[in-house]
Design an enzyme around this catalytic site. Sequence first.
Site, short mmCIF file in Angstrom:
data_model
loop_
_atom_site.label_atom_id
_atom_site.label_comp_id
_atom_site.label_asym_id
_atom_site.label_seq_id
_atom_site.Cartn_x
_atom_site.Cartn_y
_atom_site.Cartn_z
CG HIS A 9 -39.66 -31.65 20.64
ND1 HIS A 9 -40.89 -31.92 21.74
CD2 HIS A 9 -39.92 -32.63 19.77
CE1 HIS A 9 -41.53 -32.93 21.36
NE2 HIS A 9 -40.81 -33.62 20.01
CD GLU A 38 -49.80 -31.68 48.29
OE1 GLU A 38 -51.01 -31.39 47.99
OE2 GLU A 38 -49.70 -31.42 49.58
CB SER A 65 -38.39 -39.97 30.00
OG SER A 65 -38.94 -40.72 28.47
CG ASN A 95 -43.07 -29.90 24.01
OD1 ASN A 95 -44.01 -28.95 24.53
ND2 ASN A 95 -41.88 -30.42 23.98
CG ASP A 135 -46.24 -34.58 27.88
OD1 ASP A 135 -46.06 -34.41 26.64
OD2 ASP A 135 -47.39 -35.82 28.39
CG LEU A 148 -34.04 -21.67 39.48
CD1 LEU A 148 -35.00 -22.27 40.42
CD2 LEU A 148 -34.79 -21.50 37.95
NE ARG A 205 -50.81 -34.59 23.74
CZ ARG A 205 -51.13 -34.51 25.04
NH1 ARG A 205 -52.14 -34.95 25.54
NH2 ARG A 205 -49.74 -34.96 25.72
CD1 TRP A 206 -49.33 -25.40 22.22
CD2 TRP A 206 -47.73 -24.86 20.10
NE1 TRP A 206 -48.74 -24.07 21.19
CE2 TRP A 206 -47.71 -24.56 20.50
CE3 TRP A 206 -46.33 -25.74 19.62
CZ2 TRP A 206 -47.05 -23.01 19.64
CZ3 TRP A 206 -45.75 -24.73 18.64
CH2 TRP A 206 -46.57 -23.17 18.54
CB ILE A 262 -46.36 -40.10 37.75
CG1 ILE A 262 -46.71 -40.12 39.11
CG2 ILE A 262 -44.00 -39.81 38.27
CD1 ILE A 262 -46.69 -37.83 39.11
CB SER A 263 -45.02 -40.33 32.42
OG SER A 263 -46.04 -40.47 31.72
CD GLU A 308 -39.19 -45.04 30.41
OE1 GLU A 308 -39.14 -43.73 30.56
OE2 GLU A 308 -38.45 -46.02 30.74
#
Length: 247
Positions: free
Chosen positions: A42, A212, A70, A27, A25, A136, A29-30, A200-201, A72
Amino acid sequence: MGHAKAAIDKINVKNLPKHIAIIMDGNGRWAKQKGLPRIAGHWAGAEALRDIVRTCCKLNIQVLSVFAFSSENWKRPVQEVNTIMNLLLYYLKKEVDELDKNNVRIHVSGAWEELPERIVGQIKKSIQQTQNNTGLILNIVLNYGSRNEILSACKKLYKDVQSDIISIDGIDESTFQNYLYTRDLPDPDLLIRPSGELRISNFLLWQIAYTELWFTEVYWPDFKSDDLLKAILDFQKRERRYGGLKS
Ligand code: IPE
Ligand code: IPE
Ligand code: MG
């Protein structure tokens, strides 16, 4: 660089999070802070991801889940949504060979099959190309909302009960987990949210019961390996009790 190396040495390789989840999260505002259009944020966010994936490979992390879009986020202007989708397509196309070379397996969680055909096709291709890799697992969380995931799981479970595939008394937490997008993955040990938002959105609500949480003010495009290492070092200072007592 010297900085990152110093931090890596402090990490206890015997106590690494198996599964790290990140809400990518900040992007927009950056970009705004730099006087750039949101979409530039983005793009920069996709670059940041590349660096973090590399570090996770180096550390032998088992799973990295990244929240990319998301359910949303469809509320945003169609222009922004389209550009994010194109960026995603571009990222997959461009990165899949490199990821494959690094033994990364691509996994996608969410209602991705409902996305535009050109994206679905590329996702299928990327999953297939990397399916036998043993390093991974990069879990890209796309067109995803956790409440909806839980609701869908309930509906599917109900159908399976009705068709006698499962008995109602046989349903336990691990049965339920099998109906989620993350059925093949362990729960996250560490959840990172950059950009200063303390929420958490609608991300992995079931899965983060004992995860954690780690927050930082840094916007996602500025999130570097150093930040990841800081988060892991903090994680290693935490005592996980799962409701029990100190061991
Ligand atoms: C996260 O950055 C990327 C997506 C949600 C797709 P944002 O676009 O939410 O950036 P901010 O929160 O507006 O800064
Ligand atoms: C969460 O960020 C979703 C992703 C990063 C993909 P949002 O920017 O959508 O979350 P809110 O709106 O700030 O809660
Ligand atoms: Mg945001």
